[in-house]
Design a protein around this motif. Structure first.
Motif, PDB file in Angstrom:
ATOM      1  N   ILE A 165       0.586  -1.003  -0.261  1.00  0.00           N
ATOM      2  CA  ILE A 165      -0.190  -0.529  -0.233  1.00  0.00           C
ATOM      3  C   ILE A 165       0.370   1.555  -0.034  1.00  0.00           C
ATOM      4  N   PRO A 166       1.364   1.280   1.363  1.00  0.00           N
ATOM      5  CA  PRO A 166       2.546   2.940   0.923  1.00  0.00           C
ATOM      6  C   PRO A 166       3.590   2.929  -0.290  1.00  0.00           C
ATOM      7  N   ALA A 197       2.224   6.161  -7.398  1.00  0.00           N
ATOM      8  CA  ALA A 197       0.994   6.807  -8.249  1.00  0.00           C
ATOM      9  C   ALA A 197       1.049   9.094  -7.657  1.00  0.00           C
ATOM     10  N   ALA A 198       1.609   8.524  -6.796  1.00  0.00           N
ATOM     11  CA  ALA A 198       1.656  10.071  -5.979  1.00  0.00           C
ATOM     12  C   ALA A 198       2.719  10.536  -6.810  1.00  0.00           C
ATOM     13  N   TYR A 202       4.800   9.719  -9.913  1.00  0.00           N
ATOM     14  CA  TYR A 202       4.640   9.733 -11.498  1.00  0.00           C
ATOM     15  C   TYR A 202       3.249   9.634 -11.779  1.00  0.00           C
ATOM     16  N   PRO A 203       2.401  10.309 -12.404  1.00  0.00           N
ATOM     17  CA  PRO A 203       1.218  10.679 -12.952  1.00  0.00           C
ATOM     18  C   PRO A 203       0.153   9.515 -13.737  1.00  0.00           C
ATOM     19  N   ALA A 204       1.249   9.225 -14.641  1.00  0.00           N
ATOM     20  CA  ALA A 204       1.597   8.365 -15.701  1.00  0.00           C
ATOM     21  C   ALA A 204       1.009   6.651 -14.962  1.00  0.00           C
ATOM     22  N   ALA A 205       1.524   6.739 -13.398  1.00  0.00           N
ATOM     23  CA  ALA A 205       1.364   5.248 -13.061  1.00  0.00           C
ATOM     24  C   ALA A 205       0.066   5.891 -12.623  1.00  0.00           C
ATOM     25  N   GLN A 206      -0.335   6.966 -12.265  1.00  0.00           N
ATOM     26  CA  GLN A 206      -1.253   7.094 -11.439  1.00  0.00           C
ATOM     27  C   GLN A 206      -2.616   6.341 -12.498  1.00  0.00           C
ATOM     28  N   ILE A 263      -2.749   2.634 -11.569  1.00  0.00           N
ATOM     29  CA  ILE A 263      -1.306   1.532  -9.965  1.00  0.00           C
ATOM     30  C   ILE A 263      -1.881   2.745  -8.964  1.00  0.00           C
ATOM     31  N   ALA A 264      -2.167   2.350  -8.190  1.00  0.00           N
ATOM     32  CA  ALA A 264      -2.858   3.246  -6.216  1.00  0.00           C
ATOM     33  C   ALA A 264      -2.223   2.228  -5.419  1.00  0.00           C
TER      34      ALA A 264
END
Length: 376
Positions: free
Chosen positions: A221-222, A228-229, A231-235, A239-240
């Motif tokens: 989780i962390p 995600a926080a 790299y916007p592309a991962a979000q 991915i979260a």
């Protein structure tokens, strides 16, 4: 005799549980009080005959037929009992199998497994038998005969959610297996070729296996929340910190050790004489790997995949705690609401999936072990 004792002991336990609604505790109903005698007598006779045939030391096929006869009687008692108990009990009343029913089902399944172990069917026969059993189960569920049972009422009110959970559970189990195979097979081959890499890799993968599943999901989780926080592309890819991604990654990490270790073990078991013969035929190292070593190691490699698949089907239930979906969402909702039938709605399909996956993988392992017939 053990099965007979267990079967008789089951009769002393309640066969059904009648509750005023889905949450409150209910009353136990004995088998002989569960339905009209016109249904109890033939169902009980079928049960007794099935268990009796299972105790015989005669042909295993007869014992297998006995277990199927007993299962038929069990279904009759379950269906008739549920319908009878709900009459005049109110719209919110629920009927579910009690301890006696589950014990009888266990005894009959053990009798079937014992008969099949005596028959020793080949892989194709086992595949055909599995298909017949699954078809019979699907027909029984599709017919609506079990619709009076409380777990089926839970399903009826959550049909769309159940389908979504089933797809997510399959995606978690099979997707993590595929990802682990893509990573683990090449890594296992490299570990087989390089002793230093093997000595460094296997202890790390073994350490990952020692982490409790709930702790592993929590660790993800962390980590993925930070990814995600940052790299916007991962979000954008989904991915979260909670949801499918951390559950999937945790399952992949758990899957690596069986895949890598079994690949190394299978390749190491190749007879040196076979390798020398292939080298004498002029095969290159890559040709020896693909044409000789991997085919001979395939049963051991598939055995590792079997471990991974069954393990991941069970561990995917824990993913419900971190929003990963799957059947675990029903299990934990049921625990929060003290609703046993909602727990069963998630647990029973998981058990069936794990059993079917184990049998299918065992069939594949046996098929890879077969020696081709000599051509004239």
């Amino acid at each position: 005799m053990l099965f007979a004792v267990l079967g008789l002991a089951s009769l002393a336990l309640p066969f059904l549980t009648l509750r005023a609604n889905r949450i409150v505790a209910g009353e136990g109903v004995m088998l002989w009080d569960s339905a009209e005698m016109a249904a109890v007598i033939p169902g009980s006779l079928a049960l007794a005959a099935g268990i009796g045939l299972g105790l015989l030391s005669g042909p295993p096929l007869l014992r297998l037929g006995g277990s199927l006869l007993g299962l038929g009687g069990f279904v009759i008692l379950l269906v008739e009992g549920a319908g009878t108990q709900l009459e005049g009990s109110g719209d919110l009343a629920r009927v579910s199998p009690a301890a006696g029913a589950w014990c009888l089902l266990l005894v009959l399944m053990l009798l079937m497994a014992d008969a099949l172990s005596q028959l020793r069917p080949g892989p194709r026969s086992r595949a055909g038998l599995l298909a017949l059993l699954l078809a019979a189960l699907a027909a029984l569920l599709w017919s609506g005969a079990l619709s009076d049972l409380s777990v089926m009422r839970e399903y009826a009110s959550r049909t769309d959610a159940f389908r979504t959970a089933a797809l997510r559970h399959v995606a978690l189990a099979l997707g993590s297996l595929g990802a682990a195979a893509l990573i683990g097979f090449p890594l296992g081959i490299l570990c087989h070729r390089n002793g230093s890499l093997r000595a460094a890799t296997l202890p790390v993968l073994s350490f990952l296996q020692t982490i409790p599943s709930l702790a592993m999901f929590g660790i993800m989780i962390p980590i993925l929340g930070w990814v995600a926080a940052t790299y916007p592309a991962a979000q954008a890819l989904g991915i979260a910190g909670i949801g499918f991604a951390p559950a999937f990654l945790a399952l992949v990490l758990y899957s690596l050790l069986p895949v890598v270790a079994n690949t190394v073990t299978g390749l190491a078991a190749t007879p040196p004489a076979t390798i020398e013969a292939a080298r004498g035929m002029g095969m290159t190292g890559m040709q020896r790997l693909w044409r000789v070593e991997l085919p001979l190691a395939m049963p051991v490699i598939l055995a590792g995949l079997r471990i991974v698949l069954v393990q991941n089907i069970g561990l995917a239930v824990i993913a419900g705690l971190i929003g990963g979906g799957g059947f675990g969402s029903f299990v934990f909702q049921g625990l929060n609401q003290t609703a046993t039938d909602l727990i069963l709605l998630g647990a029973l399909p998981t058990v069936v999936m794990a059993l079917v996956a184990a049998i299918v993988m065992d069939i594949l392992v046996d098929l890879t072990r077969r020696i081709p017939e000599r051509q004239p």
